[in-house]
Design an enzyme around this catalytic site. Structure first.
Site, PDB file in Angstrom:
ATOM      1  CG  ASP A   1      39.522  16.828 -25.495  1.00 42.73           C
ATOM      2  OD1 ASP A   1      39.870  17.903 -24.812  1.00 42.73           O
ATOM      3  OD2 ASP A   1      40.601  16.894 -26.269  1.00 42.73           O
TER       4      ASP A   1
ATOM      5  CB  SER B   1      47.403  18.314 -27.685  1.00 39.07           C
ATOM      6  OG  SER B   1      46.707  19.644 -27.032  1.00 39.07           O
TER       7      SER B   1
ATOM      8  CG  HIS C   1      43.379  17.486 -24.168  1.00 38.07           C
ATOM      9  ND1 HIS C   1      43.071  17.527 -25.633  1.00 38.07           N
ATOM     10  CD2 HIS C   1      44.662  17.932 -23.930  1.00 38.07           C
ATOM     11  CE1 HIS C   1      43.919  18.256 -26.121  1.00 38.07           C
ATOM     12  NE2 HIS C   1      44.948  18.375 -25.272  1.00 38.07           N
TER      13      HIS C   1
END
Length: 295
Positions: free
Chosen positions: A235, A167, A276
């Site tokens: 995601d 991320s 995610h």
């Protein structure tokens, strides 16, 4: 009250992290008199981002001959991502894995006075949002310090070190690994999981400049390390399109088709059903990508 604020301000100067731990929800730092409020914020960020990075370490099983520096996502810690890596079996016998923790700093997505363990600030969570150039440069400096110390203590050269993350940590890895002149010239590779860069990121022109230099006749040719970008098809925080567009811009800047200057280009991999998060099969793919570049 004024004397009390003065005492807290002195405490902040001496040890800002202690003050924030003692008063985690009061935001006393940002309740300083208006004249000193701006300087208080600046001093806080300087103090926190200039301190050495603390790290969670997964030691090699033998004498290390390679190093992976793995950066966590926003609001996490080195121990948080490091524990996940251990649980999912992300390791190589002679590779030391270092998971530093980002400093506590201003994070605009949490509001005007929001603080979090982040590598840089975000004004908005979208590729069109302005990149925090100053914050990313400060973190790059901290990572350089960490890497220099690791080279000195282990003897592992930069050419056998990888920088990557999840991320925000992946985006920071792209910034440091591709736009810093020394790291881009020497690192063994850079990887970014569930990550993206701002549309106007400084990384793209840096890659373009390095690969253009590599293509020309030069006594000091440019070089960009090989890059791996992985993303989950499901995601819902960072849409896969944001990441694929980042990959397209980096390829157009020179990372595609072999990359030039000793670069192996950019490899893109999508994972079905992945949100995610990190997942064992994705980490196994990263591990083998790293292993292939250590031969």
């Amino acid at each position: 009250m004024k004397n009390g604020i003065n005492v807290l301000f002195v405490l902040f100067i001496l040890n800002p992290e202690l003050l924030c731990c003692a008063y985690p929800s009061s935001n006393l730092l940002f309740q300083l008199p208006s004249v000193g409020k701006l300087w208080g914020k600046r001093l806080f960020n300087i103090a926190m981002t200039s301190a050495p990075l603390k790290a969670f370490v997964i030691p090699a099983e033998t004498v290390p001959d390679s190093v992976i520096i793995f950066l966590h996502g926003s609001g996490d810690t080195g121990g948080g991502i490091g524990s996940a890596l251990k649980a999912y079996g992300f390791k190589l016998p002679s590779t030391k894995i270092i998971c530093p923790t980002a400093p506590l700093r201003k994070y605009s997505l949490y509001g005007e006075h929001g603080l979090s363990n982040v590598w840089f600030d975000r004004k908005g969570l979208h590729p069109s949002a302005k990149e925090d150039v100053e914050g990313m440069a400060a973190t790059t400096h901290s990572l350089r310090t960490l890497i220099d110390a690791e080279v000195a203590s282990t003897g592992v050269p930069l050419s056998r070190m990888f920088l990557g993350g999840f991320s925000m940590g992946g985006g920071m890895s792209l910034r440091a690994g591709l736009a810093d002149p020394l790291l881009s010239k020497e690192l063994a590779g850079v990887f970014a999981l569930s990550s993206f860069l701002a549309e106007e990121s400084v990384v793209v022109p840096a890659v373009a400049a390095a690969t253009a230099t590599a293509s020309a006749s030069s006594a000091a040719p440019g070089r960009v390390p090989p890059v791996l970008m992985c993303h989950g098809e499901d995601d819902d925080l960072i849409p896969i399109d944001w990441a694929s567009e980042t990959a397209d811009r980096l390829r157009a800047a020179g990372l595609g088709g072999g990359g030039g200057g000793g670069s192996a280009g950019l490899e893109w991999r999508e994972f079905s059903g992945l949100g995610h998060e990190v997942r064992p099969d994705e980490l196994a793919f990263v591990r083998e990508w790293v292993r292939a570049r250590l031969v």
